[in-house]
Design an enzyme around this catalytic site. Sequence first.
Site, short mmCIF file in Angstrom:
data_model
loop_
_atom_site.label_atom_id
_atom_site.label_comp_id
_atom_site.label_asym_id
_atom_site.label_seq_id
_atom_site.Cartn_x
_atom_site.Cartn_y
_atom_site.Cartn_z
N GLY A 11 0.89 -1.18 0.00
CA GLY A 11 0.00 0.00 0.00
C GLY A 11 0.91 1.21 0.00
N VAL A 14 0.62 7.86 -0.22
CA VAL A 14 1.64 8.71 0.40
C VAL A 14 2.10 8.27 1.79
CG1 VAL A 14 -0.02 10.43 1.21
CG2 VAL A 14 2.31 11.10 0.74
N MET A 15 1.19 7.80 2.66
CA MET A 15 1.60 7.39 4.00
C MET A 15 2.51 6.15 3.94
SD MET A 15 0.67 9.37 6.47
CE MET A 15 0.68 8.45 7.99
N VAL A 76 -3.28 0.47 3.83
CA VAL A 76 -4.37 0.72 2.88
C VAL A 76 -5.56 1.31 3.63
CG1 VAL A 76 -3.62 -1.13 1.31
CG2 VAL A 76 -5.30 -1.65 3.09
N LYS A 77 -6.59 1.66 2.90
CA LYS A 77 -7.78 2.28 3.51
C LYS A 77 -8.36 1.41 4.62
CE LYS A 77 -10.36 5.49 0.78
NZ LYS A 77 -10.34 5.57 -0.68
N SER A 130 0.93 8.67 14.06
CA SER A 130 0.47 10.05 13.96
C SER A 130 1.57 10.97 13.49
CB SER A 130 -0.03 10.55 15.32
OG SER A 130 -0.42 11.91 15.20
N GLY A 131 1.13 12.00 12.79
CA GLY A 131 2.08 13.02 12.33
C GLY A 131 1.89 13.34 10.86
N LYS A 184 -4.54 5.52 19.72
CA LYS A 184 -4.50 6.45 18.58
C LYS A 184 -5.86 7.12 18.40
CE LYS A 184 -3.14 8.79 15.05
NZ LYS A 184 -4.02 8.99 14.00
N HIS A 187 -6.08 9.77 20.89
CA HIS A 187 -5.21 10.86 20.42
C HIS A 187 -5.99 11.76 19.47
CE1 HIS A 187 -2.81 12.57 17.14
NE2 HIS A 187 -1.85 12.76 18.02
N ASN A 188 -6.67 11.14 18.52
CA ASN A 188 -7.42 11.92 17.54
C ASN A 188 -8.58 12.68 18.20
OD1 ASN A 188 -5.66 10.75 15.74
ND2 ASN A 188 -7.23 10.40 14.19
N GLU A 191 -7.15 15.55 19.76
CA GLU A 191 -6.80 16.47 18.65
C GLU A 191 -8.02 17.33 18.29
OE1 GLU A 191 -4.78 14.49 15.26
OE2 GLU A 191 -6.39 15.29 14.02
N ARG A 289 -18.20 20.42 15.03
CA ARG A 289 -17.96 20.18 13.60
C ARG A 289 -19.28 19.85 12.90
NH1 ARG A 289 -12.22 17.05 12.33
NH2 ARG A 289 -10.98 18.06 13.93
C1 6PG Z 1 -2.58 12.16 12.87
C2 6PG Z 1 -3.92 12.69 12.49
C3 6PG Z 1 -4.46 11.95 11.33
C4 6PG Z 1 -5.58 12.68 10.63
C5 6PG Z 1 -6.92 12.28 11.14
C6 6PG Z 1 -7.87 13.36 11.51
O1 6PG Z 1 -2.51 11.75 14.00
O2 6PG Z 1 -1.67 12.18 12.05
O3 6PG Z 1 -4.80 12.57 13.54
O4 6PG Z 1 -4.76 10.68 11.75
O5 6PG Z 1 -5.35 13.99 10.41
O6 6PG Z 1 -7.39 11.50 10.12
O7 6PG Z 1 -8.67 13.65 10.48
P1 6PG Z 1 -10.16 14.21 10.53
O8 6PG Z 1 -10.10 15.57 11.13
O9 6PG Z 1 -10.49 14.25 9.07
O10 6PG Z 1 -11.03 13.25 11.26
#
Ligand code: 6PG
Length: 479
Positions: A11, A14-15, A76-77, A130-131, A184, A187-188, A191, A289
Site C-alpha cells: 500500500g 503517500v503514507m 491501505v484504507k 500520527s504526524g 490512537k 489521540h485523535n 486532537e 464540527r
Molecule cells: C494524525 C492525524 C491523522 C488525521 C486524522 C484526523 O494523527 O496524524 O490525527 O490521523 O489527520 O485522520 O482527520 P479528521 O479531522 O479528518 O477526522
Amino acid sequence: MTKKASIGVTGLAVMGRNLARNLARHGHTVALHNRSEQRTRELVEQFGSEGEFIPAHSAREFVDALERPRQVVVMVKAGAPTDAVIDEFAELLEPGDVIVDAGNAHFADTRRREAALRERGLHFVGTGVSGGEEGALHGPSIMPGGSKESYESLGPLLEDIAAKVDGTPCCAHIGPDGAGHFVKMVHNGIEYADMQLIAESFDLLRGALGYEPAQIAEIFRTWNTGRLDSYLIEITAEVLAHTDAATGKPFVDVVLDQAEQKGTGRWTVQIGLDLGIPITGIAEATFARSLSGHANLRAATKGLAGPSRTPLSGSDAERFADDVEQALYASKVVAYAQGFNQIQAGSAEYGWNVDLGSVASLWRGGCIIRAKFLDDIRAAFEAEPGLPTLLTSGDFRKAVEDAQDAWRSVVSTAVCLGIPTPGFSTALAYYDGLRADRLPAALVQGQRDYFGAHTYRRVDREGSFHTEWATGARPERPA
Ligand code: 6PG
C-alpha cells in the site's frame, strides 16, 4: 544468496510510501508492494537512492523477499480494503510472521483481526501512527498494539523511525490486541478537542476585541513561547497569518466554515459513551464540527436574535487576551484529563495494562498533539501511575485553580456577547461538576424513581430504596 528485506510495506499511497522511505533511510532493507505496480516503480525511480528497496511484482514475490519472521506493514484504507489485504497475505505467511496495520483502524476491528490471525499462528499488530505525511517520513509518533513477542522483532525498527524527544523514541508497546489503535483513537479525539479550543480562542479574540487574523496570529505566536507551546498552536499562527493569493483577504475568511471529519473523533465519543467516561471536550468538539456542517439548519436560523456585540474596551480589552490564554490552558488540561481517563477505562475494560506515562511520553513528539505540556503529563503519571485525574496533580491543579477566575470571565463574556464556546464552557462545567459537594443527580434519581420505580440509594443507609409515590403517605421501602 540474495539479500532479504527486514520489513515490507504494501500500500504505497503517500503514507505507506513515506513510512517505507523512512525505514530505508534508517538502513533497513524494505520490500515494496502495491496493488498497481506503477506506484512501486515510481517510488524506486524517485527515491531509490535513499536506501535499499526490493520492489515486488506480486504478493508472493513480496512475501518471499522478507526475512523471517516476516513483517508486513499494511497501509491501505481502513475497513474492507484492509480486511482484503490481510486475508490475501495471511494465506501466504507462516506461523510467527507479523502483519502490521498502520492505518487509522477502529480498535474493535483490530481486536477481531488479531484474534482471527492468532488462531492461525500469525501476529497482528494494529498500530497508531500520527504526524501526517511529513511525520511518516521524518519521524512519527507510533502506538503499536499486539503481542509482546511481535514487539520484540518489530519494536526496534519502529523505534528507529519514530520521532525522538530528548533521545527517547516516540514509540512504545502500548498493550495487547487493539490497545494501540485505541490509544490512537483517543489521540485523535483529543486532537479534535484541542483544535476546537484553539478555534474558539480565535473567535473570541476576533469577536470580543475586533482583532484581525494577522494580529491574532501574533498572539498565538507569543503563546507558543510559553506553556501552550505546541504544534497545533504553531500551525494556527501560520494559518491565521496566511493571505489568500486570489483575493488578498485573510485565508481564514475565504474558507467555507464547515469542518469535516473522517470519523475518528466520532469513534472516540461513541466509545466514551460505551465506557461511561465523560469526554465532554471531545464530544463538544465533534458536535461543533457537525453543527458547522449543517448548512440548511444554519441558513434557516440565521435571523434568530442575539445580543448586540460591542467589542470590549478599556481595561477589559487589555486583560482579555491574557484571560483567553488562561481559559485555553485550563480547558486543554480538562480535555487531556478526560482523554487519559478514557484510556484508563479502555485499558481496564480490555485488560491492556496501558502505561499512561508512556503514552504521554510518546505523544511529546511526532504527533499532531505534540506539545510541551505532555512532558508535564508524563511526569504526573510517572509520579503517580494511578492518578485519578490530571486535575488533581500538583502543577496542573495549581495552574487550573489559578486560571479559574479568568476562565469564568471568558466564558461569561462569550455568553454575553453571543460567541459560541462549547469547548470552553463544557470544560468549565466539567471542572465545576467534579468539584461540587452535591450534584442535582439526586433529583434525577428521585424523578427516575417516581415515574419508573428505578430505585435510589441513600446517603445515610446501605441498599436500594423505592418510594411509593402514588400513595398519599408515600412510604419508602428497600427495593
Ligand atoms: C494524525 C492525524 C491523522 C488525521 C486524522 C484526523 O494523527 O496524524 O490525527 O490521523 O489527520 O485522520 O482527520 P479528521 O479531522 O479528518 O477526522
